[in-house]
Design a protein around this motif. Structure first.
Motif: not given
Length: 172
Positions: A25-41, A157-160
């Motif tokens: 389960v991923e909690f996301v905020a679309y303006d979050c730069e870490y979320c945007r980078r993690f999306h590639v992963t 928490a945070g991008e992997l």
């Protein structure tokens, strides 16, 4: 987070990949730069692990109106069966961050019925869903994005990186 929270975390939410086999389960905020980078992963992971799903919960930045608007956009696209398309668009496009024109954003994302999309954004249902996701996060003391939850591994928490995600999610 207790394992007893898992059914609530995976119930009734949009998913990427195989929604019948939620792994994360991923909690996301679309303006979050870490979320945007993690999306590639996330995309790379799901491309090579097609038999699992990522359930997506909304946790918009409460201080940024466009963040809430983006969560509404994702949920309203979900109403049309186009969640994955809008989710990907919001995490890879920058133009929506500078406008409140959600009709234009929907068209650029390829949403089929922009009028239904806009009606959904004005209806209380999607906004209530965001409030429910935010309340769930608060109850579980989850405050940052991206935030990943695995039934077996708990909270991360945070991008992997892709190797980190594979290692973390494959532990029993």
């Amino acid at each position: 987070m207790a394992k007893s929270d898992w059914p609530e975390l995976v119930a009734d939410a949009p998913a990427l990949g195989d929604a019948r086999r939620p792994l994360v389960v991923e909690f996301v905020a679309y303006d979050c730069e870490y979320c945007r980078r993690f999306h590639v992963t996330t995309r790379e992971y799901l491309a090579s692990h097609q038999n699992v799903g990522f359930v997506i919960r909304q946790l918009p930045n409460r201080f940024v109106q466009r963040s809430r608007g983006a969560s509404l956009a994702a949920l309203c696209a979900h109403e049309q069966g186009q969640f994955s398309q809008m989710h990907d668009f919001l995490l890879t496009d920058d133009q929506w961050l500078r406008t409140d024109d959600w009709a234009s954003t929907a068209r650029r994302a390829g949403i089929r019925d922009v009028n239904a999309f806009l009606s959904c954004q004005r209806a209380p249902t999607a906004l209530a869903r965001i409030s429910q996701d935010s309340a769930l996060a608060a109850r579980l003391h989850l405050r940052v994005t991206p935030l990943l939850i695995s039934r077996a591994q708990g909270v991360k928490a945070g991008e992997l990186t892709l190797p980190e995600l594979i290692e973390w999610s494959s532990r029993p």
